[in-house]
Scaffold this active site. Structure first.
Site, PDB file in Angstrom:
ATOM      1  CE1 TYR A 125      -6.468 165.675 -71.106  1.00 10.03           C
ATOM      2  CE2 TYR A 125      -5.984 163.366 -71.404  1.00 10.03           C
ATOM      3  CZ  TYR A 125      -5.554 164.651 -71.240  1.00 10.03           C
ATOM      4  OH  TYR A 125      -4.226 164.901 -71.214  1.00 10.03           O
ATOM      5  CD  GLU A 126      -9.491 164.761 -66.360  1.00  3.56           C
ATOM      6  OE1 GLU A 126     -10.510 164.687 -65.675  1.00  3.56           O
ATOM      7  OE2 GLU A 126      -8.642 163.863 -66.429  1.00  3.56           O
ATOM      8  N   GLY A 127     -13.825 166.556 -69.088  1.00  2.00           N
ATOM      9  CA  GLY A 127     -14.960 167.395 -69.469  1.00  2.00           C
ATOM     10  C   GLY A 127     -14.675 168.057 -70.803  1.00  2.00           C
TER      11      GLY A 127
END
Lengths: 598, 598
Positions: free
Chosen positions: A440-442
């Site tokens: 997550y978050e890239g």
């Protein structure tokens, strides 16, 4: 049951002795967190993490979150009460400027405590964690009115926040997003669409939930240039600014996930919900990155945090579990077998984790200090250099610390043998929880591309050149120091590999961008090794100086640092050459096959 | 939902074209499985795996096994029926000698099909898998009467088997085990004690469960020299050899595990259960290793199998999911974005898995053929060489294929981004299932120690020297071949690293055994890389020869082999130098800290 002890002494060593925390006392907030106060805050945070957050970690995993028929979500037993203690302790606004109700203390201190909290209970800490990201976006991009409307309650922790980016058909490629915003004519918008994977999207821990939502204003350009960011509260505010009527946003379902069961990961449905534009129309991507960069450092911290608690439990098991005899003769002859910590391959695992955790902690805190300098220094050149550093290190901290954090959770689980595979020992949870941080978050592949495709070349490579210079000068300055040789030689070798890799990228990445993509993950990890190796160089130097000038009864602590740093140089740094060799082969073979050949 | 397609063409390529399966037609059983028959058997096995086993994989994960109040265990819906089809198809006795009711076909064929089955449903296949280990022990160490009593029903699959080794306080160190056996005076024993982590220990899929149990006969010497192996049936046999009265063995509980939920992992309680000594008194360890070696190859196969199915699903997702544009310009301009397979970092993952799976398959089948030669050849020298190979490769196949298999399941999950973390896509299950293979049947650290501490030095290093010679000669024989250069150069470099590491071990491991322990895991993986690299060398050579002599319409298949092998050489083999560099640093730093310093 796993145990946890916050590594306060180690944090203090890094901040005070290695990074020279006192040197920053001229920055806003630092004087309010003098070394004494710092120590008191860390001790207080440690207590909360150890005694309140940690005991709920397994509860959260086992109970998970439940979506009720009315769309409300019930969090695991005890989560709300623990969060109450967290907000009542003022932890939510620790680093938020005083004018918005926060304490204005350094972000560095927030990060240091954040490690303890995430180690103790990663899923629970995501509720305040997402709120931090949402607050950052409002702080930077919100109007004064928006700040006054939303921030105080969020800083209090009475309201929490979320980040709504992903849709079923788009995650990395936000240009594809379809959620739409229709102006009401009164400055507000009607937001419609479906968002997925929304952490802390719906729950029972706060009085309101402030969703920050990416959507496309009707008629906006296609792609990322047509995306705007909106504030969409769960409850609309009444005339006096309190939660009133329910907004048209609801949780459609919660995802059944591999881990972080204690956090509610929601499908959120927006059905003409009332929302307010934050920042400029079609400028959503920029605002999104403000949240994202904050969040990425936080996720890197999660990687480190889980690695730390998994390590601690592996150590406890390795000292306790007796099995077999040392290869060099019995070490516990009074027992039927030796504790497994005598076995080299168990040591290898423990040392690998320990050496990583301590350098990872230093890297995070170094980056956090740079964040404070970037935001609070009055010297423009200093701010720029610190901001360069932050931008460069964000993908490295996120990508490397989470890849390695997961790897070490797996390694710690392995120390337990079969017992590690059974849920009751808690090691499986660390592995399952740590896994999300790589995504997550890239996803980490995106971090690698951010580093190679954006950060390296920014401003003519100013950030990366400054980093090379700093590391190079450190090696040079200690070249004559015999005792430092084991550290500086390996670090210099790593730096050479990194510079060669950078040169390779410059020469081959422009002509064919696939070469840059093909090199990206190896390059990011090579970069991470050098950054972590540099942290070890500095920690070794500090430990050596302390030993030379009087260790104040902490000689064992510093000796242990020197050994652990040497281990890192001997056993971890050799990987740099493999990364260089791999990435230098380019993209030709990798890209040669037609899709059908797979 | 995940899908699965058995890689039959690839198995046939390895067996027929690379390993020259037909050359072994003089061995017992091979003439019954001529290339035509082989192909038919693989196709039949593929069908069963794809259509019967695979659809139950997720069911098994979600339902798990349930222990009922009466101690019985209910397996997931459909498992029993699928197992019925498996046994009715004769798969259980495929490689068991004809005189015991089997089909006497090559173990190689059993292994080839085993990969498909484990990929399709690892948890389900553990029920027959453990039975294979139990049968092997009875076949090798049982009396004629025992063979006649127990084997036919096991070969039929009417009865299944288990291996009972681990106790709460001992796993790796079996010398500590406490379960005891008291002679009844009539040749039978009363077995008492508690065993844990017993896979398939209790279930509803067969009419009887034949437990092979390690216990200590009253008065036996301490340590591993006092351990004996017993047959303890769940139901005692009546006068006509059918299951009769219940024996005093029961499942106390089933473990809640990270994965393989479809398999019942039991705590088994023995309370003066009737058992029969198998093999010699106090000779249990030897008999145990017969099961164990069989099982270790099977577990290595599981690592490969999960890597294969995870890879297949990552490929499907990468072709289907559109997100972002190729760095070199749109590849699907008619769509809003390109399929993610165009991105180099996605390719890197797919190629890494593909290159590993194909070499891993070759390594398993090469080792399986050696197993057949070792057991069936009439030539003593041939048998010895094959047995040497088996002993050497067993820890490599188990340790390396399971470490890498897990790593690749994680990698495949990463291709899915956030969707990989959600249980419904099935990628999480692959990761959770694959994790156990690194632990059971001897944790991978134990495999590494077996390789370094036992197998290397056996018979003056005869096995390892033969392996070096074979790989060296292969490189030498193809030295003049320009087209083979990318393969032989990298392989030769890897071999040099491995030989240097071996030399280092010889020079440093004797003087200080901790050096050997400290080097073991790196050495095992270095060994694995060279073995896999050698497989690629041979596959490339075969593909090249095929292309040169007429590829019969399969030119694409062979070209793909050449590219994939080149990828392995460029991107995977460079790791050998890092392994060598690490292990050459010895154990001093690793062992320097006191336990309290952790």
């Amino acid at each position: 049951m796993p145990t946890f002890r916050a590594p306060v002494q180690d944090t203090l060593f890094v901040l005070n002795d290695v990074l020279g925390y006192e040197r920053y006392s001229n920055l806003a907030g630092f004087s309010d967190a003098s070394p004494d106060v710092l120590e008191a805050i860390l001790a207080e945070g440690a207590k909360l993490a150890e005694n309140v957050m940690h005991p709920l970690n397994r509860v959260g995993d086992m109970e998970g979150c439940v979506r009720n028929d009315d769309g409300s979500v019930t969090t695991p037993k005890g989560f709300k009460e623990a969060f109450d203690q967290y907000r009542e302790g003022g932890w939510m606004g620790l680093a938020v400027p005083v004018e918005h109700g926060g304490q204005g203390l350094p972000y560095t201190v927030h990060s240091a405590v954040g490690e303890y909290m995430s180690a103790a209970n990663m899923a629970l800490m995501m509720y305040p964690g997402l709120t931090q990201g949402a607050m950052a976006a409002i702080l930077v991009h919100g109007s004064d009115e928006q700040k006054a409307t939303w921030l105080p309650k969020m800083v209090e922790g009475a309201w929490t926040g979320t980040m709504n980016l992903t849709e079923p058909h788009c995650g990395t490629d936000l240009g594809l997003l379809r959620s739409k915003a229709v102006p009401n004519g009164d400055g507000s918008y009607r937001i419609s669409g479906q968002k997925i994977f929304i952490s802390a999207g719906e729950h029972d821990m706060s009085d309101n939930i402030i969703h920050l939502v990416l959507a496309r204003i009707e008629g906006a350009p296609e792609g990322v240039k047509g995306i705007s960011l909106f504030i969409v509260p769960k409850f609309k505010l009444d005339a006096s600014g309190n939660p009133g009527a329910r907004n048209a946003v609801s949780c459609g379902s919660i995802e059944e996930k591999m881990g972080i069961h204690g956090n509610s990961t929601c499908v959120m449905n927006y059905d003409e919900a009332e929302g307010f534009l934050i920042g400029e129309a079609n400028g959503g991507l920029k605002a999104m990155f403000t949240m994202m960069n904050e969040a990425r450092l936080g996720v890197g911290l999660q990687g480190l945090a889980v690695s730390e608690i998994a390590y601690q439990n592996a150590v406890a098991y390795a000292k306790d579990r007796i099995q077999g005899r040392s290869l060099t003769g019995p070490k516990a002859p009074d027992k039927k077998a030796d504790p497994i910590i005598v076995h080299p391959d168990i040591r290898r695992k423990l040392m690998t984790m320990k050496a990583f955790n301590e350098a990872g902690r230093a890297l995070v805190l170094w980056t956090a200090i740079n964040s404070d300098v970037a935001h609070r220094s009055e010297d423009g050149a200093e701010r720029q250099a610190a901001d360069d550093h932050m931008g460069l290190m964000t993908p490295v901290v996120k990508g490397v610390l989470t890849d390695k954090g997961f790897e070490h959770a797996v390694m710690a689980q392995q120390v337990f043998g079969g017992h590690g595979y059974i849920e009751e020992h808690g090691m499986s949870q660390f592995v399952r929880d740590a896994r999300i941080a790589m995504i997550y978050e890239g996803a980490n592949g995106v971090q690698a591309l951010d580093l190679v495709g954006r950060k390296l070349g920014l401003n003519g490579g100013r950030a990366v050149q400054a980093f090379f210079k700093e590391v190079g000068e450190f090696c040079e300055a200690n070249r004559g120091d015999e005792q430092m040789a084991p550290y500086t030689k390996a670090l210099k070798k790593g730096l050479n590999d990194l510079q060669a890799a950078t040169m390779w990228l410059v020469q081959n990445g422009m002509a064919n961008p696939d070469n840059a993509g093909a090199a990206s993950t190896d390059y990011m990890h090579l970069f991470g090794l050098v950054a972590l190796g540099y942290m070890w160089g500095r920690m070794a130097k500090t430990a050596q100086d302390k030993l030379a000038t009087g260790a104040n009864g902490s000689a064992d602590f510093y000796e242990t640092k020197l050994v652990t740093g040497r281990y890192f140089m001997e056993r971890v740094m050799p990987e740099t050459s493999a990364h260089l060799a791999r990435l230098s082969t380019g993209s030709a073979t990798m890209m040669a096959l037609a899709a059908e050949a797979f």
